[in-house]
Write a protein that holds these residues in place. Sequence first.
Motif, PDB file in Angstrom:
ATOM      1  N   PRO A   9       6.771   0.616 -14.298  1.00 14.75           N
ATOM      2  CA  PRO A   9       7.978  -0.166 -14.116  1.00 14.75           C
ATOM      3  C   PRO A   9       7.714  -1.623 -14.420  1.00 14.75           C
ATOM      4  N   PRO A  10       8.711  -2.382 -14.851  1.00 13.89           N
ATOM      5  CA  PRO A  10       8.499  -3.793 -15.161  1.00 13.89           C
ATOM      6  C   PRO A  10       8.131  -4.570 -13.904  1.00 13.89           C
ATOM      7  N   PHE A  11       7.506  -5.738 -14.106  1.00 16.56           N
ATOM      8  CA  PHE A  11       7.091  -6.552 -12.975  1.00 16.56           C
ATOM      9  C   PHE A  11       8.279  -7.032 -12.159  1.00 16.56           C
ATOM     10  N   SER A  12       9.407  -7.207 -12.800  1.00 14.29           N
ATOM     11  CA  SER A  12      10.588  -7.629 -12.047  1.00 14.29           C
ATOM     12  C   SER A  12      10.926  -6.616 -10.963  1.00 14.29           C
ATOM     13  N   LEU A  13      10.570  -5.336 -11.191  1.00 18.08           N
ATOM     14  CA  LEU A  13      10.800  -4.307 -10.173  1.00 18.08           C
ATOM     15  C   LEU A  13       9.694  -4.340  -9.121  1.00 18.08           C
ATOM     16  N   LEU A  14       8.447  -4.440  -9.588  1.00 24.07           N
ATOM     17  CA  LEU A  14       7.318  -4.400  -8.659  1.00 24.07           C
ATOM     18  C   LEU A  14       7.288  -5.623  -7.747  1.00 24.07           C
ATOM     19  N   LEU A  15       7.765  -6.754  -8.244  1.00 27.82           N
ATOM     20  CA  LEU A  15       7.707  -7.978  -7.456  1.00 27.82           C
ATOM     21  C   LEU A  15       8.978  -8.211  -6.652  1.00 27.82           C
ATOM     22  N   ALA A  82      -4.767 -12.029 -13.698  1.00 26.72           N
ATOM     23  CA  ALA A  82      -3.734 -12.737 -12.940  1.00 26.72           C
ATOM     24  C   ALA A  82      -3.317 -11.903 -11.740  1.00 26.72           C
ATOM     25  N   GLN A  83      -3.231 -12.555 -10.603  1.00 25.88           N
ATOM     26  CA  GLN A  83      -2.703 -11.925  -9.398  1.00 25.88           C
ATOM     27  C   GLN A  83      -1.198 -12.197  -9.377  1.00 25.88           C
ATOM     28  N   GLU A  84      -0.424 -11.167  -9.743  1.00 24.54           N
ATOM     29  CA  GLU A  84       1.020 -11.357  -9.871  1.00 24.54           C
ATOM     30  C   GLU A  84       1.727 -11.318  -8.520  1.00 24.54           C
ATOM     31  N   ASN A  93       5.005 -31.845  -4.884  1.00 25.10           N
ATOM     32  CA  ASN A  93       5.021 -32.731  -6.066  1.00 25.10           C
ATOM     33  C   ASN A  93       5.408 -31.973  -7.337  1.00 25.10           C
ATOM     34  N   GLY A  94       6.345 -31.059  -7.184  1.00 27.77           N
ATOM     35  CA  GLY A  94       6.848 -30.319  -8.335  1.00 27.77           C
ATOM     36  C   GLY A  94       6.001 -29.149  -8.773  1.00 27.77           C
ATOM     37  N   GLN A  95       4.850 -28.891  -8.117  1.00 25.90           N
ATOM     38  CA  GLN A  95       3.971 -27.796  -8.486  1.00 25.90           C
ATOM     39  C   GLN A  95       3.984 -26.745  -7.377  1.00 25.90           C
ATOM     40  N   PRO A  96       3.975 -25.457  -7.736  1.00 22.21           N
ATOM     41  CA  PRO A  96       3.964 -24.410  -6.713  1.00 22.21           C
ATOM     42  C   PRO A  96       2.646 -24.388  -5.949  1.00 22.21           C
ATOM     43  N   PHE A  97       2.727 -24.212  -4.655  1.00 19.07           N
ATOM     44  CA  PHE A  97       1.552 -24.121  -3.785  1.00 19.07           C
ATOM     45  C   PHE A  97       1.606 -22.780  -3.075  1.00 19.07           C
ATOM     46  N   TYR A  98       0.516 -22.003  -3.205  1.00 21.42           N
ATOM     47  CA  TYR A  98       0.463 -20.659  -2.629  1.00 21.42           C
ATOM     48  C   TYR A  98      -0.390 -20.702  -1.358  1.00 21.42           C
ATOM     49  N   ALA A  99       0.258 -20.748  -0.235  1.00 25.09           N
ATOM     50  CA  ALA A  99      -0.449 -20.884   1.035  1.00 25.09           C
ATOM     51  C   ALA A  99      -1.143 -19.584   1.414  1.00 25.09           C
ATOM     52  N   ALA A 100      -2.366 -19.701   1.925  1.00 21.56           N
ATOM     53  CA  ALA A 100      -3.105 -18.525   2.392  1.00 21.56           C
ATOM     54  C   ALA A 100      -2.407 -17.942   3.620  1.00 21.56           C
ATOM     55  N   GLY A 101      -2.278 -16.627   3.649  1.00 21.80           N
ATOM     56  CA  GLY A 101      -1.669 -15.951   4.782  1.00 21.80           C
ATOM     57  C   GLY A 101      -0.159 -15.865   4.730  1.00 21.80           C
ATOM     58  N   ALA A 102       0.461 -16.513   3.735  1.00 22.26           N
ATOM     59  CA  ALA A 102       1.919 -16.433   3.610  1.00 22.26           C
ATOM     60  C   ALA A 102       2.321 -15.059   3.091  1.00 22.26           C
ATOM     61  N   PRO A 103       3.546 -14.602   3.378  1.00 20.82           N
ATOM     62  CA  PRO A 103       3.976 -13.269   2.919  1.00 20.82           C
ATOM     63  C   PRO A 103       3.928 -13.158   1.397  1.00 20.82           C
ATOM     64  N   ARG A 104       3.524 -11.984   0.916  1.00 23.30           N
ATOM     65  CA  ARG A 104       3.521 -11.743  -0.523  1.00 23.30           C
ATOM     66  C   ARG A 104       4.935 -11.524  -1.031  1.00 23.30           C
ATOM     67  N   ARG A 105       5.085 -11.684  -2.330  1.00 23.95           N
ATOM     68  CA  ARG A 105       6.407 -11.509  -2.933  1.00 23.95           C
ATOM     69  C   ARG A 105       6.933 -10.099  -2.722  1.00 23.95           C
ATOM     70  N   ASN A 106       6.042  -9.121  -2.779  1.00 25.68           N
ATOM     71  CA  ASN A 106       6.400  -7.745  -2.462  1.00 25.68           C
ATOM     72  C   ASN A 106       5.406  -7.220  -1.436  1.00 25.68           C
ATOM     73  N   PRO A 107       5.746  -7.227  -0.169  1.00 26.31           N
ATOM     74  CA  PRO A 107       4.788  -6.802   0.872  1.00 26.31           C
ATOM     75  C   PRO A 107       4.453  -5.320   0.820  1.00 26.31           C
ATOM     76  N   ASN A 108       5.164  -4.523  -0.007  1.00 32.67           N
ATOM     77  CA  ASN A 108       4.852  -3.106  -0.143  1.00 32.67           C
ATOM     78  C   ASN A 108       3.541  -2.871  -0.901  1.00 32.67           C
ATOM     79  N   PHE A 109       3.065  -3.899  -1.612  1.00 32.19           N
ATOM     80  CA  PHE A 109       1.797  -3.828  -2.319  1.00 32.19           C
ATOM     81  C   PHE A 109       0.871  -4.902  -1.772  1.00 32.19           C
ATOM     82  N   ALA A 110      -0.428  -4.626  -1.809  1.00 32.71           N
ATOM     83  CA  ALA A 110      -1.400  -5.660  -1.481  1.00 32.71           C
ATOM     84  C   ALA A 110      -1.563  -6.591  -2.684  1.00 32.71           C
ATOM     85  N   ALA A 111      -2.159  -6.100  -3.749  1.00 33.48           N
ATOM     86  CA  ALA A 111      -2.381  -6.908  -4.948  1.00 33.48           C
ATOM     87  C   ALA A 111      -1.806  -6.202  -6.153  1.00 33.48           C
TER      88      ALA A 111
END
Length: 222
Positions: A9-15, A82-84, A93-111
């Motif tokens: 399935p496309p990433f738009s579905l997985l994420l 890449a870890q999608e 400052n206009g750049q995305p910051f990925y905080a450790a321990g924050a919820p994943r975009r799709n919690p149904n998957f680990a990585a």
Amino acid sequence: FALDLGKAPPFSLLLNASNPSFPNGFLQLTQSGVPRADFYPSVIKETTKYSYNFSLQQELLKDMVLEATYIGSQSRHLAAGAQENTSIPTFVNGQPFYAAGAPRRNPNFAALRRRRYDTNAGYNAFQVTLRRRSPSGAQYQAFYTFAKSIDGRTSIANGDSRQESNVLLDPGNPGRDRGLSTFNAKHNFVFSAGYPLPFRFQQKAVEMFLGGWTINGIGTFR
């Protein structure tokens, strides 16, 4: 497990975290937590490298040559990981910051790790070489190289010698990883010399073992 992007399935579905039905089949295979998936493209672009150089030589004195060389190369379609399924980013400052321990975009998957072939590399160097050969047979060579190597990913392998992460910093913007290669050395100087020992013997057996020896040495500074 690994999935072929041409069949998955496309990433738009997985994420999409609102689509919890897709991973349920995999959850039946594990009792320890949510599964992970690795993806490889069905069509891989061939890695391409273009190399070029230009040199000039000038004899300064008898048996002494000076050479100036430009060396360059460009590499295309290099591999990167890449870890999608990142955490949901916040912007600083206009750049995305990925905080450790924050919820994943799709919690149904680990990585959800994807192999990509869209990073590039470039190398440029100017080299000066001086060679000298004396009538006695002694040889001297000196090389100085001023170089710069830039890439988006130097290595994608794990190991003790790895000096960087093997996944992209920001999967949505690979350009943030572009910088000096981990092996980059701005200044390189190499000096080498060889001197034939002037020992000669009339007896062939002695000459075979004790004649014709040369002392060589080399020094490298980076």
